[in-house]
Design an enzyme around this catalytic site. Structure first.
Site, short mmCIF file in Angstrom:
data_model
loop_
_atom_site.label_atom_id
_atom_site.label_comp_id
_atom_site.label_asym_id
_atom_site.label_seq_id
_atom_site.Cartn_x
_atom_site.Cartn_y
_atom_site.Cartn_z
N GLY A 1 41.79 38.00 44.07
CA GLY A 1 40.65 38.56 44.81
C GLY A 1 40.95 38.99 46.24
O GLY A 1 40.05 39.03 47.07
N ASN B 1 41.73 41.99 47.26
CA ASN B 1 41.03 43.25 47.50
C ASN B 1 39.53 43.03 47.66
O ASN B 1 38.87 43.69 48.47
CB ASN B 1 41.32 44.26 46.39
CG ASN B 1 42.64 44.98 46.62
OD1 ASN B 1 42.77 45.76 47.54
ND2 ASN B 1 43.64 44.65 45.80
N ARG C 1 41.48 44.20 32.41
CA ARG C 1 41.13 44.68 31.07
C ARG C 1 40.73 46.15 31.15
O ARG C 1 40.33 46.61 32.21
CB ARG C 1 39.95 43.90 30.49
CG ARG C 1 40.23 42.45 30.26
CD ARG C 1 38.98 41.76 29.74
NE ARG C 1 39.17 40.33 29.75
CZ ARG C 1 39.79 39.64 28.80
NH1 ARG C 1 40.23 40.28 27.73
NH2 ARG C 1 39.95 38.34 28.88
N LEU D 1 38.11 49.01 30.43
CA LEU D 1 36.66 49.10 30.22
C LEU D 1 36.36 50.17 29.18
O LEU D 1 36.86 51.29 29.27
CB LEU D 1 35.96 49.46 31.52
CG LEU D 1 35.80 48.33 32.53
CD1 LEU D 1 35.20 48.88 33.81
CD2 LEU D 1 34.94 47.22 31.97
N ASN E 1 38.56 52.01 40.73
CA ASN E 1 39.59 50.99 40.54
C ASN E 1 40.68 51.19 41.58
O ASN E 1 40.90 52.30 42.06
CB ASN E 1 40.19 51.15 39.13
CG ASN E 1 41.29 50.14 38.85
OD1 ASN E 1 41.15 48.94 39.17
ND2 ASN E 1 42.39 50.59 38.28
N HIS F 1 44.83 50.67 42.03
CA HIS F 1 46.03 50.49 41.21
C HIS F 1 47.27 50.50 42.11
O HIS F 1 47.37 51.37 42.99
CB HIS F 1 46.11 51.61 40.17
CG HIS F 1 47.28 51.45 39.26
ND1 HIS F 1 47.33 50.49 38.26
CD2 HIS F 1 48.48 52.09 39.22
CE1 HIS F 1 48.49 50.58 37.64
NE2 HIS F 1 49.21 51.54 38.21
N VAL G 1 43.75 54.75 30.54
CA VAL G 1 44.37 53.69 31.35
C VAL G 1 44.83 54.32 32.67
O VAL G 1 45.81 55.05 32.71
CB VAL G 1 45.57 53.06 30.61
CG1 VAL G 1 46.23 52.00 31.48
CG2 VAL G 1 45.11 52.45 29.30
N GLU H 1 49.19 45.51 51.35
CA GLU H 1 48.69 45.76 52.71
C GLU H 1 47.95 47.11 52.76
O GLU H 1 46.91 47.23 53.39
CB GLU H 1 49.90 45.81 53.63
CG GLU H 1 49.63 45.45 55.05
CD GLU H 1 50.95 45.40 55.82
OE1 GLU H 1 51.07 46.16 56.78
OE2 GLU H 1 51.85 44.62 55.42
C1 GAR Z 1 46.27 44.39 43.04
O1 GAR Z 1 47.59 44.67 43.41
C2 GAR Z 1 45.70 45.52 42.23
O2 GAR Z 1 46.11 46.78 42.66
C3 GAR Z 1 46.26 45.21 40.88
O3 GAR Z 1 46.14 43.82 40.73
C4 GAR Z 1 46.24 43.23 42.03
C5 GAR Z 1 45.03 42.34 42.23
O4 GAR Z 1 45.16 41.64 43.42
N1 GAR Z 1 45.55 45.88 39.84
C6 GAR Z 1 46.12 46.39 38.76
O5 GAR Z 1 47.32 46.28 38.54
C7 GAR Z 1 45.18 47.10 37.82
N2 GAR Z 1 45.91 47.90 36.91
P1 GAR Z 1 43.92 40.93 44.08
O6 GAR Z 1 43.26 40.09 42.96
O7 GAR Z 1 44.50 40.06 45.15
O8 GAR Z 1 42.99 41.99 44.60
#
Ligand code: GAR
Length: 204
Positions: A17, A19, A96, A98, A112, A114, A149, A177
């Protein structure tokens, strides 16, 4: 600046969490055109839940194992987000895909983050994919979510160098960051109308 009408944002996260925290920090540090009204998670052990509690944000847990089909689960997930009260859904480390039964209830108002420069390296382990390919620049992308995806329209990207001695962890940290910088910015752009949501509707 005082915003009369704020966009109601719901975050969906499966894990750490960070982000989600960056979005909380953005709204706590200065006046933002959005407010985070709820966290929804599929993981009762998600660290994001602690962050929600600390920030006084309500949370809901919707576990995949409680539902038979993916469509039923997606529908229950959407119920927990409460489409009638939500202007924007932010996926923040939601691991997951959606389905249509979720997306149809939000008229394109789902984004989202990524950890790669899409369309390169969609899906899982994006940072390791970048290292394996040998790219010299990677980064992160905030994009609208469609049924593919990591295929939706791009909103913001930020690039970082890939260094010769990088591991997946060191590259992930450098990218993270930037994630924390561009995610609140993307929400701000949507909330102010600077970026148009595909299939936009009136915000609650
Ligand atoms: C982040 O790096 C996000 O970009 C990635 O998971 C991490 C979650 O970190 N998401 C994906 O790879 C989605 N395909 P966080 O829980 O600390 O925000």
């Amino acid at each position: 600046m005082q915003y009369q009408e704020k966009l109601n944002v719901v975050v969906i996260a499966s894990g750490r969490g960070s982000n989600f925290q960056a979005l909380i920090d953005a709204q706590e540090k200065k006046e933002t055109p959005f407010r985070i009204v709820r966290l929804v998670t599929d993981n009762r052990d998600a660290k994001a839940i602690e962050k929600a509690k600390k920030a006084g944000i309500e949370h809901h847990i919707v576990e995949r194992k409680r539902f038979g089909s993916r469509a039923e689960y997606d529908y229950a997930l959407a119920d927990a987000v409460k489409p009638e009260e939500t202007g924007l859904v932010c996926l923040a480390g939601y691991m997951r895909i959606l389905g249509k039964s979720f997306l149809d209830r939000f008229d394109g108002n789902v984004i989202n983050i990524h950890p790669a420069l899409l369309p390169s390296f969609p899906g899982l382990d994006a940072q390791q994919q970048a290292l394996d390919y040998g790219v010299k620049i990677s980064g992160c992308t905030v994009h609208f979510v469609d049924e593919g995806v990591d295929t939706g329209k791009v909103i913001i990207q930020s690039a970082v160098p890939v260094l010769a001695d990088d591991s997946a962890d060191s590259l992930s940290l450098r990218i993270l960051e930037q994630e924390h910088r561009i995610y609140p910015e993307a929400v701000r752009l949507i909330a102010t109308g600077a970026v148009q949501v595909p299939g936009a509707r009136t915000k609650p």
